[in-house]
Scaffold this motif. Structure first.
Motif, PDB file in Angstrom:
ATOM      1  N   PHE A  39      -3.339  10.897   2.663  1.00 57.62           N
ATOM      2  CA  PHE A  39      -4.394   9.304   3.363  1.00 57.62           C
ATOM      3  C   PHE A  39      -3.838   9.746   4.366  1.00 57.62           C
ATOM      4  O   PHE A  39      -3.692   7.856   4.439  1.00 57.62           O
ATOM      5  N   TYR A  40      -4.525  10.236   5.434  1.00 59.97           N
ATOM      6  CA  TYR A  40      -3.812   9.716   6.812  1.00 59.97           C
ATOM      7  C   TYR A  40      -4.777   9.196   7.276  1.00 59.97           C
ATOM      8  O   TYR A  40      -6.004   9.213   7.758  1.00 59.97           O
ATOM      9  N   PHE A  41      -4.419   7.750   8.254  1.00 60.62           N
ATOM     10  CA  PHE A  41      -5.250   7.501   9.655  1.00 60.62           C
ATOM     11  C   PHE A  41      -4.263   7.439  10.520  1.00 60.62           C
ATOM     12  O   PHE A  41      -2.785   8.006  10.668  1.00 60.62           O
ATOM     13  N   HIS A  56       3.238  12.613   6.454  1.00 57.87           N
ATOM     14  CA  HIS A  56       2.092  12.071   6.415  1.00 57.87           C
ATOM     15  C   HIS A  56       1.072  12.944   7.600  1.00 57.87           C
ATOM     16  O   HIS A  56       1.539  12.611   8.879  1.00 57.87           O
ATOM     17  N   ARG A  57       0.237  13.384   7.371  1.00 58.70           N
ATOM     18  CA  ARG A  57      -0.684  14.377   8.353  1.00 58.70           C
ATOM     19  C   ARG A  57      -1.783  13.953   8.607  1.00 58.70           C
ATOM     20  O   ARG A  57      -2.435  14.207   7.489  1.00 58.70           O
ATOM     21  N   ASP A  58      -2.599  14.624   8.885  1.00 62.58           N
ATOM     22  CA  ASP A  58      -4.259  14.983   9.113  1.00 62.58           C
ATOM     23  C   ASP A  58      -4.205  15.869   8.699  1.00 62.58           C
ATOM     24  O   ASP A  58      -4.713  16.918   9.162  1.00 62.58           O
ATOM     25  N   ILE A  70       3.471  11.417  -4.111  1.00 62.86           N
ATOM     26  CA  ILE A  70       3.519  10.600  -3.477  1.00 62.86           C
ATOM     27  C   ILE A  70       2.419   8.738  -3.372  1.00 62.86           C
ATOM     28  O   ILE A  70       2.929   8.501  -5.167  1.00 62.86           O
ATOM     29  N   VAL A  71       2.534   8.277  -2.237  1.00 63.98           N
ATOM     30  CA  VAL A  71       2.432   7.474  -2.680  1.00 63.98           C
ATOM     31  C   VAL A  71       1.442   6.489  -1.209  1.00 63.98           C
ATOM     32  O   VAL A  71       1.801   7.116  -0.288  1.00 63.98           O
ATOM     33  N   ASP A  72       0.929   5.856  -1.589  1.00 66.09           N
ATOM     34  CA  ASP A  72      -0.509   5.996  -1.085  1.00 66.09           C
ATOM     35  C   ASP A  72      -1.438   5.749  -1.396  1.00 66.09           C
ATOM     36  O   ASP A  72      -1.562   4.767  -2.294  1.00 66.09           O
ATOM     37  N   ASN A  73      -2.666   4.775  -0.150  1.00 60.58           N
ATOM     38  CA  ASN A  73      -3.588   3.895  -0.832  1.00 60.58           C
ATOM     39  C   ASN A  73      -4.805   5.143  -0.675  1.00 60.58           C
ATOM     40  O   ASN A  73      -5.298   4.899   0.690  1.00 60.58           O
ATOM     41  N   PRO A  74      -5.455   5.618  -1.713  1.00 64.44           N
ATOM     42  CA  PRO A  74      -6.515   6.612  -1.299  1.00 64.44           C
ATOM     43  C   PRO A  74      -7.920   6.017  -0.702  1.00 64.44           C
ATOM     44  O   PRO A  74      -7.948   4.013  -1.088  1.00 64.44           O
TER      45      PRO A  74
END
Length: 153
Positions: A39-41, A56-58, A70-74
């Motif tokens: 979840f790219y920023f 971590h890609r757009d 997967i480890v992230d904040n969707p």
């Protein structure tokens, strides 16, 4: 904000996750795995700052599948679609999402497969707003083989 061809999140979902969110659970994130943070920023993902090997890609989450876990904040506005996709790819994950997520019908297929990590406090994902969010978040963990099903930090 990343480009999502199938399901666009709301603009308000484009928040950088504070480093403490990931630092608090470092002991549960394996250092020997390639971690996909889909979840790219714009900016540096704090898992990289903490020494993890990340992707971590757009790019469109719904069109890709990288890494070991997967480890992230969707984006919270598309968590239903994200969880559906995660069930399809069946990859281990740790996602931080609102506690209310577990009350929805779309979460039911995961009910016997999820472990939960409860943070020590309510996280603020938009400190520029100068107010705390009106909801709590949990770490939802799938196939992470945690030592117990509910962990309080």
């Amino acid at each position: 904000m990343a480009t999502y061809s199938k399901v666009p999140p709301k603009v308000s979902d484009d928040c950088e996750t504070p480093i403490e969110v990931w630092a608090n659970i470092q002991q549960y994130i394996p250092k020997d795995k390639k971690i996909w943070c889909p979840f790219y920023f714009k900016g540096t993902h704090h898992l990289q700052t903490l020494g993890y090997d990340i992707i971590h890609r757009d790019e469109d989450f719904f069109e890709n599948n990288h890494g070991d876990i997967i480890v992230d904040n969707p984006p919270f506005s598309i968590k239903k679609q994200v969880l559906k996709k995660l069930l399809e790819i069946d990859k281990p994950f740790i996602l931080i999402m609102p506690v209310s997520t577990m009350c929805y019908q779309y979460f039911k297929p995961l009910k016997d497969k999820i472990q939960i990590i409860i943070p020590p406090k309510r996280y603020n994902f938009a400190p520029h707003l100068k107010s705390s969010p009106s909801f709590d978040c949990l770490y939802f963990c799938y196939k992470m083989n945690l030592p117990q099903d509910i962990i309080f930090l």
